[in-house]
Design a protein around this motif. Structure first.
Motif, mmCIF file in Angstrom:
data_model
loop_
_atom_site.group_PDB
_atom_site.id
_atom_site.type_symbol
_atom_site.label_atom_id
_atom_site.label_comp_id
_atom_site.label_asym_id
_atom_site.label_seq_id
_atom_site.Cartn_x
_atom_site.Cartn_y
_atom_site.Cartn_z
ATOM 1 N N PHE A 27 0.803 -1.222 0.000
ATOM 2 C CA PHE A 27 0.000 0.000 0.000
ATOM 3 C C PHE A 27 0.838 1.276 0.000
ATOM 4 C CE2 PHE A 27 -2.686 -3.242 2.156
ATOM 5 C CZ PHE A 27 -3.530 -3.456 1.079
ATOM 6 N N GLU A 28 2.053 1.209 0.480
ATOM 7 C CA GLU A 28 2.915 2.394 0.465
ATOM 8 C C GLU A 28 3.191 2.857 -0.970
ATOM 9 O OE1 GLU A 28 3.000 0.805 4.390
ATOM 10 O OE2 GLU A 28 3.381 -0.217 2.496
ATOM 11 N N ARG A 29 3.178 1.947 -1.923
ATOM 12 C CA ARG A 29 3.381 2.302 -3.338
ATOM 13 C C ARG A 29 2.119 2.804 -4.020
ATOM 14 N NH1 ARG A 29 5.315 -0.637 -7.924
ATOM 15 N NH2 ARG A 29 3.659 -2.055 -7.397
ATOM 16 N N TRP A 30 0.962 2.546 -3.431
ATOM 17 C CA TRP A 30 -0.317 2.892 -4.062
ATOM 18 C C TRP A 30 -0.403 4.366 -4.457
ATOM 19 C CZ3 TRP A 30 -4.756 5.058 -1.160
ATOM 20 C CH2 TRP A 30 -5.908 5.154 -1.940
ATOM 21 N N PRO A 31 -0.039 5.333 -3.615
ATOM 22 C CA PRO A 31 -0.133 6.740 -4.040
ATOM 23 C C PRO A 31 0.734 7.082 -5.247
ATOM 24 C CG PRO A 31 0.053 6.606 -1.658
ATOM 25 C CD PRO A 31 0.331 5.230 -2.204
ATOM 26 N N GLU A 37 -2.095 16.177 -7.607
ATOM 27 C CA GLU A 37 -3.477 16.666 -7.589
ATOM 28 C C GLU A 37 -4.333 15.615 -8.282
ATOM 29 O OE1 GLU A 37 -3.993 20.669 -8.968
ATOM 30 O OE2 GLU A 37 -2.081 21.272 -8.092
ATOM 31 N N CYS A 38 -5.020 14.838 -7.487
ATOM 32 C CA CYS A 38 -5.777 13.705 -8.023
ATOM 33 C C CYS A 38 -7.076 13.537 -7.253
ATOM 34 C CB CYS A 38 -4.952 12.426 -7.941
ATOM 35 S SG CYS A 38 -4.572 11.915 -6.251
ATOM 36 N N GLU A 39 -7.844 12.593 -7.712
ATOM 37 C CA GLU A 39 -9.088 12.258 -7.025
ATOM 38 C C GLU A 39 -9.252 10.748 -7.065
ATOM 39 O OE1 GLU A 39 -12.984 14.562 -7.296
ATOM 40 O OE2 GLU A 39 -13.308 12.901 -8.691
ATOM 41 N N TYR A 40 -9.619 10.168 -5.918
ATOM 42 C CA TYR A 40 -9.899 8.740 -5.812
ATOM 43 C C TYR A 40 -11.191 8.600 -5.035
ATOM 44 C CZ TYR A 40 -9.556 3.863 -4.374
ATOM 45 O OH TYR A 40 -9.823 2.535 -4.150
ATOM 46 N N ARG A 41 -12.134 7.900 -5.628
ATOM 47 C CA ARG A 41 -13.390 7.709 -4.909
ATOM 48 C C ARG A 41 -13.917 6.300 -5.109
ATOM 49 N NH1 ARG A 41 -18.229 11.372 -6.813
ATOM 50 N NH2 ARG A 41 -16.748 12.962 -6.248
ATOM 51 N N ILE A 42 -14.630 5.854 -4.088
ATOM 52 C CA ILE A 42 -15.371 4.595 -4.146
ATOM 53 C C ILE A 42 -16.825 4.980 -3.935
ATOM 54 C CG2 ILE A 42 -15.694 2.314 -3.145
ATOM 55 C CD1 ILE A 42 -12.802 2.468 -2.110
ATOM 56 N N GLN A 43 -17.655 4.661 -4.916
ATOM 57 C CA GLN A 43 -19.025 5.164 -4.918
ATOM 58 C C GLN A 43 -19.983 4.086 -5.414
ATOM 59 O OE1 GLN A 43 -19.695 8.372 -7.753
ATOM 60 N NE2 GLN A 43 -21.224 9.290 -6.415
ATOM 61 N N ILE A 56 -18.478 6.352 -0.434
ATOM 62 C CA ILE A 56 -18.050 5.779 0.838
ATOM 63 C C ILE A 56 -16.599 6.135 1.142
ATOM 64 C CG2 ILE A 56 -19.763 3.948 0.803
ATOM 65 C CD1 ILE A 56 -17.582 2.010 0.005
ATOM 66 N N LEU A 57 -15.851 6.547 0.122
ATOM 67 C CA LEU A 57 -14.489 7.053 0.310
ATOM 68 C C LEU A 57 -14.218 8.039 -0.819
ATOM 69 C CD1 LEU A 57 -11.836 6.754 1.983
ATOM 70 C CD2 LEU A 57 -11.107 5.080 0.270
ATOM 71 N N TRP A 58 -13.710 9.231 -0.466
ATOM 72 C CA TRP A 58 -13.435 10.258 -1.468
ATOM 73 C C TRP A 58 -12.185 11.004 -1.028
ATOM 74 C CZ3 TRP A 58 -17.722 14.150 -3.357
ATOM 75 C CH2 TRP A 58 -17.270 14.829 -4.488
ATOM 76 N N LEU A 59 -11.103 10.756 -1.733
ATOM 77 C CA LEU A 59 -9.812 11.373 -1.430
ATOM 78 C C LEU A 59 -9.470 12.333 -2.562
ATOM 79 C CD1 LEU A 59 -8.000 8.109 -0.300
ATOM 80 C CD2 LEU A 59 -9.258 9.743 1.120
ATOM 81 N N GLU A 60 -8.975 13.526 -2.204
ATOM 82 C CA GLU A 60 -8.834 14.588 -3.204
ATOM 83 C C GLU A 60 -7.398 15.039 -3.433
ATOM 84 O OE1 GLU A 60 -11.785 17.162 -1.281
ATOM 85 O OE2 GLU A 60 -12.939 16.950 -3.142
ATOM 86 N N SER A 61 -6.409 14.245 -3.040
ATOM 87 C CA SER A 61 -5.016 14.572 -3.329
ATOM 88 C C SER A 61 -4.161 13.352 -3.016
ATOM 89 C CB SER A 61 -4.536 15.760 -2.496
ATOM 90 O OG SER A 61 -4.405 15.393 -1.137
ATOM 91 N N ARG A 62 -2.954 13.365 -3.542
ATOM 92 C CA ARG A 62 -2.024 12.275 -3.250
ATOM 93 C C ARG A 62 -1.688 12.251 -1.757
ATOM 94 N NH1 ARG A 62 3.475 11.442 -6.660
ATOM 95 N NH2 ARG A 62 4.266 9.669 -5.520
ATOM 96 N N LYS A 66 -1.858 9.087 0.877
ATOM 97 C CA LYS A 66 -0.807 8.705 1.824
ATOM 98 C C LYS A 66 -1.358 8.624 3.247
ATOM 99 C CE LYS A 66 3.051 10.472 -0.876
ATOM 100 N NZ LYS A 66 4.143 11.442 -0.955
ATOM 101 N N ASP A 67 -2.247 9.543 3.594
ATOM 102 C CA ASP A 67 -2.893 9.479 4.911
ATOM 103 C C ASP A 67 -3.703 8.193 5.061
ATOM 104 O OD1 ASP A 67 -1.840 11.900 5.697
ATOM 105 O OD2 ASP A 67 -3.687 13.038 5.365
#
Length: 158
Positions: A27-31, A37-43, A56-62, A66-67
């Motif tokens: 998972f450390e390599r995933w980002p 400047e990206c977006e990752y969501r699970i919807q 259910i998950l919405w991340l708005e940056s690399r 990492k968080d």
């Protein structure tokens, strides 16, 4: 301008490496598969189809990705499991200005120790991929799952 003939092999490789990374629990390599400047969501598909933003998950940056990795490793308590991604060949929707819009179907199997594997999540990726000097990276990845419910919490990326 992105040459899609050679770029398609690179796109397939991006999808394959992404899945291999998650299946290995790296998972450390995933980002690293994403732009800063990206977006990752699970919807849920229902919300996506209705153009409702709830995810259910919405991340708005690399940095947010990492968080999430930190949370997986250091703060979330869960019963560990293995994932196995089965991903269709990507379908290119469009190419413009160094970006590829693509989709692929996915199936994620989950296996807990001493249990049988089970279908955990199924749906499609809707992606915008950008060409960078380091190779192709996701500008956005939407994991649109078909079911209206999720069996358990989503801990690991899809």
């Amino acid at each position: 301008m992105l040459d899609i003939s050679g770029g398609y092999v690179a796109l397939q490789n991006l999808y394959g490496e992404y899945s291999a990374c998650l299946d290995a629990g790296d998972f450390e390599r995933w980002p690293d598969f994403f732009l800063d400047e990206c977006e990752y969501r699970i919807q849920a598909r229902e919300n996506y189809d209705r153009k409702l933003p709830l995810s259910i998950l919405w991340l708005e940056s690399r940095g947010m990705l990492k968080d999430r990795v930190y949370g997986i490793r250091e703060t979330l308590y869960h019963d560990p499991y293995y994932q196995r991604h089965i991903v269709s060949a990507p379908r290119v929707i469009g190419v413009e200005g160094g970006e590829i819009r693509s989709e692929a179907n996915y199936l994620v199997l989950r296996t807990k120790r001493d249990e049988f594997s089970e279908v955990f999540n199924a749906g499609r990726y809707i992606d915008v991929v950008r060409e960078t000097p380091e190779g192709l990276r996701f500008k956005s990845r939407s994991c649109i799952f078909d079911s209206e419910v999720v069996k358990n919490s989503i801990i690991y990326p899809i």
